[in-house]
Design a protein around this motif. Structure first.
Motif, PDB file in Angstrom:
ATOM      1  N   TYR A 161      57.253 159.566  25.773  1.00  0.00           N
ATOM      2  CA  TYR A 161      57.637 160.560  24.769  1.00  0.00           C
ATOM      3  C   TYR A 161      56.579 161.648  24.669  1.00  0.00           C
ATOM      4  CZ  TYR A 161      54.884 157.062  22.154  1.00  0.00           C
ATOM      5  OH  TYR A 161      53.944 156.147  21.770  1.00  0.00           O
ATOM      6  N   PHE A 162      56.951 162.725  23.974  1.00  0.00           N
ATOM      7  CA  PHE A 162      56.018 163.794  23.618  1.00  0.00           C
ATOM      8  C   PHE A 162      55.791 163.707  22.111  1.00  0.00           C
ATOM      9  CE2 PHE A 162      58.109 165.256  27.441  1.00  0.00           C
ATOM     10  CZ  PHE A 162      57.074 165.775  28.197  1.00  0.00           C
ATOM     11  N   MET A 163      54.568 163.918  21.697  1.00  0.00           N
ATOM     12  CA  MET A 163      54.218 163.738  20.289  1.00  0.00           C
ATOM     13  C   MET A 163      53.337 164.892  19.811  1.00  0.00           C
ATOM     14  SD  MET A 163      52.146 160.520  18.603  1.00  0.00           S
ATOM     15  CE  MET A 163      50.702 160.811  19.659  1.00  0.00           C
ATOM     16  N   ALA A 164      53.737 165.516  18.701  1.00  0.00           N
ATOM     17  CA  ALA A 164      52.917 166.571  18.093  1.00  0.00           C
ATOM     18  C   ALA A 164      51.992 165.927  17.074  1.00  0.00           C
ATOM     19  CB  ALA A 164      53.809 167.610  17.428  1.00  0.00           C
ATOM     20  N   SER A 165      50.696 166.175  17.234  1.00  0.00           N
ATOM     21  CA  SER A 165      49.715 165.566  16.329  1.00  0.00           C
ATOM     22  C   SER A 165      48.433 166.385  16.351  1.00  0.00           C
ATOM     23  CB  SER A 165      49.428 164.115  16.791  1.00  0.00           C
ATOM     24  OG  SER A 165      48.429 163.537  15.991  1.00  0.00           O
ATOM     25  N   ASP A 166      47.875 166.597  15.158  1.00  0.00           N
ATOM     26  CA  ASP A 166      46.610 167.337  15.050  1.00  0.00           C
ATOM     27  C   ASP A 166      46.683 168.712  15.719  1.00  0.00           C
ATOM     28  OD1 ASP A 166      45.489 165.149  13.745  1.00  0.00           O
ATOM     29  OD2 ASP A 166      44.911 164.205  15.656  1.00  0.00           O
ATOM     30  N   LYS A 167      47.819 169.391  15.530  1.00  0.00           N
ATOM     31  CA  LYS A 167      48.037 170.742  16.069  1.00  0.00           C
ATOM     32  C   LYS A 167      48.057 170.777  17.591  1.00  0.00           C
ATOM     33  CE  LYS A 167      46.077 173.049  12.023  1.00  0.00           C
ATOM     34  NZ  LYS A 167      45.111 174.037  11.508  1.00  0.00           N
ATOM     35  N   LEU A 168      48.246 169.633  18.222  1.00  0.00           N
ATOM     36  CA  LEU A 168      48.365 169.554  19.676  1.00  0.00           C
ATOM     37  C   LEU A 168      49.654 168.831  20.027  1.00  0.00           C
ATOM     38  CD1 LEU A 168      44.720 168.410  20.551  1.00  0.00           C
ATOM     39  CD2 LEU A 168      45.666 170.718  20.833  1.00  0.00           C
ATOM     40  N   VAL A 169      50.114 169.020  21.266  1.00  0.00           N
ATOM     41  CA  VAL A 169      51.266 168.263  21.748  1.00  0.00           C
ATOM     42  C   VAL A 169      50.782 167.353  22.869  1.00  0.00           C
ATOM     43  CG1 VAL A 169      53.528 168.376  22.846  1.00  0.00           C
ATOM     44  CG2 VAL A 169      52.908 170.054  21.104  1.00  0.00           C
ATOM     45  N   TRP A 170      51.088 166.076  22.712  1.00  0.00           N
ATOM     46  CA  TRP A 170      50.621 165.072  23.653  1.00  0.00           C
ATOM     47  C   TRP A 170      51.781 164.540  24.479  1.00  0.00           C
ATOM     48  CZ3 TRP A 170      45.371 163.896  23.656  1.00  0.00           C
ATOM     49  CH2 TRP A 170      44.640 164.367  22.553  1.00  0.00           C
ATOM     50  N   LEU A 171      51.539 164.356  25.768  1.00  0.00           N
ATOM     51  CA  LEU A 171      52.454 163.628  26.625  1.00  0.00           C
ATOM     52  C   LEU A 171      51.953 162.190  26.665  1.00  0.00           C
ATOM     53  CD1 LEU A 171      53.507 164.700  30.248  1.00  0.00           C
ATOM     54  CD2 LEU A 171      52.794 162.372  29.696  1.00  0.00           C
ATOM     55  N   VAL A 172      52.820 161.242  26.314  1.00  0.00           N
ATOM     56  CA  VAL A 172      52.440 159.829  26.310  1.00  0.00           C
ATOM     57  C   VAL A 172      53.246 159.104  27.379  1.00  0.00           C
ATOM     58  CG1 VAL A 172      52.259 157.731  24.929  1.00  0.00           C
ATOM     59  CG2 VAL A 172      51.992 159.970  23.836  1.00  0.00           C
ATOM     60  N   THR A 173      52.549 158.404  28.261  1.00  0.00           N
ATOM     61  CA  THR A 173      53.233 157.708  29.354  1.00  0.00           C
ATOM     62  C   THR A 173      53.664 156.311  28.918  1.00  0.00           C
ATOM     63  OG1 THR A 173      51.276 156.615  30.261  1.00  0.00           O
ATOM     64  CG2 THR A 173      51.692 158.902  30.943  1.00  0.00           C
ATOM     65  N   LYS A 174      54.453 155.675  29.772  1.00  0.00           N
ATOM     66  CA  LYS A 174      54.896 154.316  29.489  1.00  0.00           C
ATOM     67  C   LYS A 174      53.707 153.362  29.396  1.00  0.00           C
ATOM     68  CE  LYS A 174      59.387 154.936  31.690  1.00  0.00           C
ATOM     69  NZ  LYS A 174      60.248 154.575  32.826  1.00  0.00           N
ATOM     70  N   GLU A 175      52.607 153.714  30.058  1.00  0.00           N
ATOM     71  CA  GLU A 175      51.387 152.891  30.002  1.00  0.00           C
ATOM     72  C   GLU A 175      50.497 153.280  28.838  1.00  0.00           C
ATOM     73  OE1 GLU A 175      52.415 154.372  32.914  1.00  0.00           O
ATOM     74  OE2 GLU A 175      53.409 152.503  33.505  1.00  0.00           O
ATOM     75  N   LYS A 176      51.039 154.126  27.934  1.00  0.00           N
ATOM     76  CA  LYS A 176      50.347 154.587  26.732  1.00  0.00           C
ATOM     77  C   LYS A 176      49.132 155.468  27.030  1.00  0.00           C
ATOM     78  CE  LYS A 176      49.611 152.930  22.038  1.00  0.00           C
ATOM     79  NZ  LYS A 176      49.380 151.779  21.147  1.00  0.00           N
ATOM     80  N   LYS A 177      49.152 156.126  28.156  1.00  0.00           N
ATOM     81  CA  LYS A 177      48.122 157.112  28.434  1.00  0.00           C
ATOM     82  C   LYS A 177      48.557 158.439  27.823  1.00  0.00           C
ATOM     83  CE  LYS A 177      46.677 154.918  32.733  1.00  0.00           C
ATOM     84  NZ  LYS A 177      46.612 155.032  34.214  1.00  0.00           N
ATOM     85  N   LYS A 178      47.598 159.177  27.279  1.00  0.00           N
ATOM     86  CA  LYS A 178      47.917 160.411  26.568  1.00  0.00           C
ATOM     87  C   LYS A 178      47.267 161.614  27.255  1.00  0.00           C
ATOM     88  CE  LYS A 178      47.512 160.382  22.120  1.00  0.00           C
ATOM     89  NZ  LYS A 178      46.902 160.224  20.778  1.00  0.00           N
ATOM     90  N   TYR A 179      48.061 162.694  27.393  1.00  0.00           N
ATOM     91  CA  TYR A 179      47.559 163.928  27.979  1.00  0.00           C
ATOM     92  C   TYR A 179      48.043 165.105  27.133  1.00  0.00           C
ATOM     93  CZ  TYR A 179      47.171 160.780  31.970  1.00  0.00           C
ATOM     94  OH  TYR A 179      46.889 159.707  32.784  1.00  0.00           O
ATOM     95  N   ILE A 180      47.205 166.085  26.942  1.00  0.00           N
ATOM     96  CA  ILE A 180      47.598 167.294  26.220  1.00  0.00           C
ATOM     97  C   ILE A 180      48.441 168.170  27.143  1.00  0.00           C
ATOM     98  CG2 ILE A 180      46.758 169.415  25.137  1.00  0.00           C
ATOM     99  CD1 ILE A 180      44.242 167.866  24.337  1.00  0.00           C
ATOM    100  N   VAL A 181      49.545 168.703  26.615  1.00  0.00           N
ATOM    101  CA  VAL A 181      50.347 169.667  27.373  1.00  0.00           C
ATOM    102  C   VAL A 181      50.356 170.994  26.607  1.00  0.00           C
ATOM    103  CG1 VAL A 181      51.805 167.970  28.524  1.00  0.00           C
ATOM    104  CG2 VAL A 181      52.472 168.830  26.277  1.00  0.00           C
ATOM    105  N   ASN A 182      50.445 172.086  27.341  1.00  0.00           N
ATOM    106  CA  ASN A 182      50.364 173.411  26.719  1.00  0.00           C
ATOM    107  C   ASN A 182      51.748 173.963  26.398  1.00  0.00           C
ATOM    108  OD1 ASN A 182      47.505 173.568  26.811  1.00  0.00           O
ATOM    109  ND2 ASN A 182      47.636 174.073  28.996  1.00  0.00           N
ATOM    110  N   PHE A 183      52.575 173.142  25.821  1.00  0.00           N
ATOM    111  CA  PHE A 183      53.910 173.578  25.402  1.00  0.00           C
ATOM    112  C   PHE A 183      54.150 173.075  23.982  1.00  0.00           C
ATOM    113  CE2 PHE A 183      54.302 172.766  30.027  1.00  0.00           C
ATOM    114  CZ  PHE A 183      54.589 174.059  30.446  1.00  0.00           C
ATOM    115  N   THR A 184      54.964 173.827  23.238  1.00  0.00           N
ATOM    116  CA  THR A 184      55.411 173.327  21.944  1.00  0.00           C
ATOM    117  C   THR A 184      56.588 172.379  22.167  1.00  0.00           C
ATOM    118  OG1 THR A 184      57.030 175.088  21.620  1.00  0.00           O
ATOM    119  CG2 THR A 184      54.766 175.534  20.906  1.00  0.00           C
TER     120      THR A 184
END
Length: 250
Positions: A161-184
């Motif tokens: 899923y993608f999650m908006a948190s702390d004014k950032l948007v995070w891409l979260v993988t099935k392995e629960k790894k999180k990466y910032i993406v530059n999209f709303t």
């Protein structure tokens, strides 16, 4: 001299394409070899180019996002590691589309096609056709994410899923790894296949396979449990609950 721009985010591929261009087109002058859409825009604005070789996926995102920012009448030969758009392009015979690995013969055929269609390009019709083709069903199938100094692609099936948190948007993988993406989240909604991804609320867009279950909430609302789990309770509005259930096929 024939002025050419090479836009390719993989250095070995860029060098190989430039090498083949010089081999098959004696009067070719490669004005620049760039890696990003923004760099390409800068070159396009400064030079009167005859031809552009452009990778579909660039270091800063899909090339279509770049092409939408400026009116370009220069013919483009697209290059890509995937052939999902190639058949559509060839059906209309509007522009060449080279699938990697790209050989010297591929480049030679691209120039031959360019010469045959140059008049059409001069009228600006072929490129318009190409943009319509490439936008037709262009849902994003991978994201380029950053880990340390490296960039690497993630296929959408790896995304939970993608999650908006702390004014950032995070891409979260099935392995629960999180990466910032530059999209709303709104921009992501437009990029993602709605059969696969759903906007749950202002904070989450989920992949269909990451929905674990729904639980009844107040006044016709439901809550959604995702995999991997999240700390926040995800409440779906009463108006959106029927849409969510329909999307899930329940």
């Amino acid at each position: 001299m024939m002025k050419i721009l090479v836009c390719e985010d993989e250095a070995p591929a860029s060098k190989q394409i430039s090498k083949h261009i010089k081999e098959v087109q004696e009067d070719a002058e490669i004005i620049a070899a760039v890696e990003t859409g923004e760099e390409a825009l800068s070159v396009i604005r400064k030079h009167d180019l005859d031809l552009i070789f452009m990778d579909v996926e660039l270091a800063d995102g899909p090339c279509f996002e770049t092409l939408d920012k400026i009116e370009i009448n220069t013919p483009i030969i697209f290059t890509t590691a995937y052939d999902e758009y190639a058949l559509k392009a060839f059906k209309l015979n509007s522009i060449d589309y080279l699938v990697k690995p790209i050989s010297r013969d591929d480049i030679a055929r691209g120039f031959q096609k360019y010469q045959k269609m140059k008049q059409t390009f001069d009228d600006g019709l072929a490129f318009k056709f190409a943009k319509e083709i490439l936008h037709e069903t262009n849902y994003k199938d991978r994201f380029l994410v950053k880990l340390g100094r490296k960039l690497f692609p993630l296929h959408i099936d790896e995304i939970a899923y993608f999650m908006a948190s702390d004014k950032l948007v995070w891409l979260v993988t099935k392995e629960k790894k999180k990466y910032i993406v530059n999209f709303t989240l709104t921009e992501l909604e437009e990029m993602l296949n709605p059969d696969v991804f759903f906007r749950l609320n202002r904070q989450f867009i989920t992949h269909i396979n990451s929905v674990k279950d729904l639980e009844p909430y107040f006044k016709g609302q439901v809550t959604v449990n995702l995999t991997p789990p999240v700390e926040d309770e995800i409440v779906i509005s009463r108006n959106k609950t029927p849409e969510l259930k329909d999307w899930l096929g329940v």
